[in-house]
Design an enzyme around this catalytic site. Structure first.
Site, short mmCIF file in Angstrom:
data_model
loop_
_atom_site.label_atom_id
_atom_site.label_comp_id
_atom_site.label_asym_id
_atom_site.label_seq_id
_atom_site.Cartn_x
_atom_site.Cartn_y
_atom_site.Cartn_z
N GLY A 1 53.97 34.27 34.27
CA GLY A 1 53.92 33.33 35.40
C GLY A 1 53.02 32.15 35.08
O GLY A 1 52.80 31.81 33.92
N ARG B 1 42.69 45.72 45.53
CA ARG B 1 43.42 44.47 45.32
C ARG B 1 43.73 43.87 46.68
O ARG B 1 44.23 44.58 47.56
CB ARG B 1 44.75 44.73 44.60
CG ARG B 1 44.61 45.28 43.20
CD ARG B 1 45.89 45.93 42.74
NE ARG B 1 46.23 47.08 43.56
CZ ARG B 1 47.40 47.73 43.53
NH1 ARG B 1 48.36 47.32 42.72
NH2 ARG B 1 47.64 48.77 44.30
N GLU B 2 43.46 42.59 46.86
CA GLU B 2 43.85 41.95 48.11
C GLU B 2 45.37 42.06 48.24
O GLU B 2 46.09 41.99 47.25
CB GLU B 2 43.39 40.49 48.14
CG GLU B 2 41.88 40.39 48.32
CD GLU B 2 41.37 38.97 48.29
OE1 GLU B 2 42.13 38.04 48.61
OE2 GLU B 2 40.19 38.79 47.93
N CYS C 1 38.48 36.68 42.09
CA CYS C 1 37.87 37.67 41.19
C CYS C 1 38.09 37.39 39.71
O CYS C 1 37.13 37.21 38.97
CB CYS C 1 38.38 39.07 41.53
SG CYS C 1 37.71 39.67 43.09
N PHE D 1 37.41 48.38 43.37
CA PHE D 1 38.60 48.00 42.58
C PHE D 1 39.79 47.60 43.45
O PHE D 1 40.90 47.47 42.94
CB PHE D 1 39.00 49.16 41.65
CG PHE D 1 37.91 49.54 40.69
CD1 PHE D 1 37.69 48.82 39.53
CD2 PHE D 1 37.06 50.60 40.97
CE1 PHE D 1 36.66 49.16 38.65
CE2 PHE D 1 36.03 50.95 40.10
CZ PHE D 1 35.84 50.22 38.94
N ASN E 1 38.40 44.28 34.88
CA ASN E 1 39.05 43.02 35.29
C ASN E 1 39.38 42.15 34.08
O ASN E 1 40.42 41.49 34.03
CB ASN E 1 38.16 42.25 36.27
CG ASN E 1 38.47 42.63 37.71
OD1 ASN E 1 39.27 43.55 37.95
ND2 ASN E 1 37.85 41.97 38.66
N VAL F 1 36.01 42.63 50.96
CA VAL F 1 35.60 43.97 50.51
C VAL F 1 34.86 44.73 51.61
O VAL F 1 35.19 45.88 51.93
CB VAL F 1 34.73 43.88 49.24
CG1 VAL F 1 34.06 45.20 48.92
CG2 VAL F 1 35.59 43.45 48.06
P1 NAD Z 1 33.75 37.41 50.97
O1 NAD Z 1 33.25 36.05 50.76
O2 NAD Z 1 35.11 37.64 51.55
O3 NAD Z 1 32.72 38.24 51.90
C1 NAD Z 1 31.34 38.23 51.73
C2 NAD Z 1 30.68 38.27 53.10
O4 NAD Z 1 29.27 38.42 52.92
C3 NAD Z 1 30.86 36.98 53.90
O5 NAD Z 1 31.43 37.30 55.16
C4 NAD Z 1 29.44 36.42 54.03
O6 NAD Z 1 29.24 35.76 55.27
C5 NAD Z 1 28.61 37.69 53.94
N1 NAD Z 1 27.21 37.54 53.53
C6 NAD Z 1 26.70 36.78 52.52
N2 NAD Z 1 25.36 36.97 52.45
C7 NAD Z 1 25.03 37.85 53.43
C8 NAD Z 1 23.81 38.42 53.85
N3 NAD Z 1 22.64 38.14 53.25
N4 NAD Z 1 23.83 39.26 54.92
C9 NAD Z 1 24.98 39.57 55.54
N5 NAD Z 1 26.17 39.05 55.16
C10 NAD Z 1 26.20 38.21 54.12
O7 NAD Z 1 33.64 38.14 49.55
P2 NAD Z 1 34.53 39.36 49.00
O8 NAD Z 1 35.83 38.86 48.50
O9 NAD Z 1 34.49 40.46 50.00
O10 NAD Z 1 33.67 39.77 47.73
C11 NAD Z 1 32.44 40.46 47.84
C12 NAD Z 1 32.09 41.05 46.49
O11 NAD Z 1 33.07 42.04 46.12
C13 NAD Z 1 32.09 40.05 45.32
O12 NAD Z 1 31.10 40.43 44.42
C14 NAD Z 1 33.46 40.23 44.70
O13 NAD Z 1 33.48 39.88 43.36
C15 NAD Z 1 33.66 41.73 44.87
N6 NAD Z 1 35.05 42.16 44.88
C16 NAD Z 1 35.98 41.42 45.55
C17 NAD Z 1 37.30 41.87 45.58
C18 NAD Z 1 38.35 41.05 46.30
O14 NAD Z 1 39.54 41.29 46.03
N7 NAD Z 1 38.00 40.13 47.16
C19 NAD Z 1 37.68 43.05 44.93
C20 NAD Z 1 36.68 43.80 44.29
C21 NAD Z 1 35.37 43.34 44.27
#
Ligand code: NAD
Length: 432
Positions: A253, A154-155, A260, A152, A208, A11
């Site tokens: 599927g 999507r990967e 998520c 919101f 979600n 994100v």
């Molecule tokens: P991720 O694990 O890919 O990335 C999180 C990053 O935060 C990591 O690189 C980690 O090293 C860093 N981090 C952790 N603590 C830290 C700190 N104190 N200071 C600096 N960096 C720090 O996670 P993500 O998939 O990007 O998800 C992040 C949030 O977004 C989650 O709450 C998730 O639910 C939400 N989200 C994710 C998606 C998705 O598709 N991945 C979509 C929407 C929302």
């Protein structure tokens, strides 16, 4: 505008790149030094279509930079986004320690007014806790506002989703903060919905959960199709053509996975219970999802009888196509179940093999160099992720390489009629 993103993962990095793309000055912070070093060296730690070019372009234009220093990010920016993980705890509730740590780290270096935006997916009421944490640890007594701005994307199509969002949700109780947020998002020309903070937080979990509900719904209908001889694709088309319902998220599927949906549904259940309004419907969504994968493995077991020493090819390890993300992937669960029952598994995934190996997710599995390499001498092929390239492979070639022409298609990727014309025994989901 000058923006800081704390957390440069799926994100944070995509958000940072897209903000820079529309002209903002962005500093991405991460406390994983290896990740920061990679980004500074021009390497992208994740695979996401279009991301690499966008990052390079904006670093070149000096609109995007990377650091491990929260202080630098906070000093040099007007608005600070938090995009750190919110993983599940064993009871399904959210581990908010990363959010709390980020809030504390911001607080100790906060000197002047800043807007602190929560972009991570968090339970309703987290904004209040973040504000209280910042007040507690901010000795300078600096003014600030907390805003909720759920993401919101999507990967697999994150850049497109961020550049062209259906809507932007801004949960804010302060006009100055709302105005700054609107200014940030103005270039995206998307509908903006301004709400109170709690509603914004709730929108993300409720959205979600609803999407997961659609998936479990169609998966349950697929079982009724199997029991009655109907065809789930026809049924889904018929349901989805109704504009009130829509065709998206009606693909039967082996169930939803990823970083998520499973965690967000568990979190919403936990919050609903905490608030005294248990969301029982979502427990059924979880149950259907879990058993959908079990039923698929049962089909494999039924056809192959004993799995021990059976050579099985797997296509797909990521939780969906066009990503390298293997977190909570149903494909990985299937692989591990087959290995646990003694099968000899060779897997191929266009982008997910390196991370599966690095994270030690699939011990005992061999990796193939191509989809066709994976099926050499295999007694069965299991399709676990619907990568487009898998659907382009010719049945003739496949049959020539496999020991036995047997396919278990967990994503309804292939055409059953064509598969059978080429002499395959073919199993899929909800289709005769
Ligand atoms: P991720 O694990 O890919 O990335 C999180 C990053 O935060 C990591 O690189 C980690 O090293 C860093 N981090 C952790 N603590 C830290 C700190 N104190 N200071 C600096 N960096 C720090 O996670 P993500 O998939 O990007 O998800 C992040 C949030 O977004 C989650 O709450 C998730 O639910 C939400 N989200 C994710 C998606 C998705 O598709 N991945 C979509 C929407 C929302």
């Amino acid at each position: 505008m000058k923006l800081c993103i704390i957390g440069s993962g799926y994100v944070g990095l995509v958000t940072g790149a897209c903000f820079a793309e529309v002209g903002h000055q962005v500093i991405c912070v991460d406390n994983d030094q290896r990740k920061v070093d990679m980004l500074i060296a021009g390497e992208i730690p994740i695979y996401e279509p279009l991301l690499e070019g966008m990052v390079h372009k904006n670093v070149g234009a000096k609109r995007l930079s990377f650091t491990n220093s929260v202080e630098k990010g906070v000093d040099e920016s007007e608005v600070i986004f938090i995009a750190v993980p919110t993983p599940p705890q064993p009871d399904g509730s959210v581990d908010l320690s990363y959010i709390e740590q980020a809030a504390r780290e911001i607080a100790v270096v906060l000197k002047d007014y800043r807007v602190i935006v929560d972009k991570s997916t968090v339970p309703v009421k987290t904004g209040e806790k973040v504000a209280a944490t910042i007040r507690r640890y901010n000795r300078a007594g600096a003014a600030f506002d907390v805003v909720s701005n759920p993401e919101f994307l999507r990967e697999g199509c994150a850049v497109g989703d961020l550049m062209n969002p259906d809507r932007i949700v801004i949960g804010s109780s302060n006009e100055q903060a709302t105005a700054l947020m609107k200014k940030i998002y103005e270039p995206f020309m998307a509908p903006i919905l301004v709400t109170d903070i709690s509603s914004a937080e709730l929108i993300k979990h409720a959205a979600n959960s609803f999407l997961a509900l659609k998936i479990s719904y169609i998966n349950m209908v697929s079982r009724i199709c199997e029991a009655s001889g109907a065809d789930i694709e026809n049924v889904a088309d018929g349901i989805g053509a109704d504009k009130r319902i829509g065709r998206n998220f009606l693909n039967a599927g082996i169930g939803y996975g990823g970083s998520c949906f499973p965690k967000d549904i568990a979190a919403f259940i936990a919050i609903s219970e905490h608030l005294g309004e248990p969301f029982e419907l979502l427990k059924e969504v979880q149950r259907i999802n879990r058993t959908q994968c079990d039923r698929f493995i049962a089909k494999i077991r039924e056809a192959l009888w004993v799995l021990k020493d059976k050579k099985i090819a797997i296509w797909g390890l990521t939780f969906k196509p066009d990503t390298d993300d293997v977190r909570s992937s149903v494909a990985i669960d299937i692989v591990n179940q087959l290995v646990a029952e003694g099968a000899i598994v060779r897997a191929y995934d266009p982008k997910g093999m390196e991370k599966s190996q690095q994270m030690g997710l699939v011990p005992g599995v061999g990796f193939a160099s191509s989809p066709l390499d994976a099926v050499q001498d295999a007694e069965a092929l299991v399709i676990a992720t619907e990568w487009k390239e898998f659907s382009n492979i010719g049945f003739q070639e496949l049959k020539a390489l496999m020991h036995t022409p047997l396919i278990f298609d967990g994503r309804n990727l292939l055409d059953p009629l064509v598969a059978r014309q080429f002499g395959f025994t073919y199993y899929s989901i909800g289709r005769a």
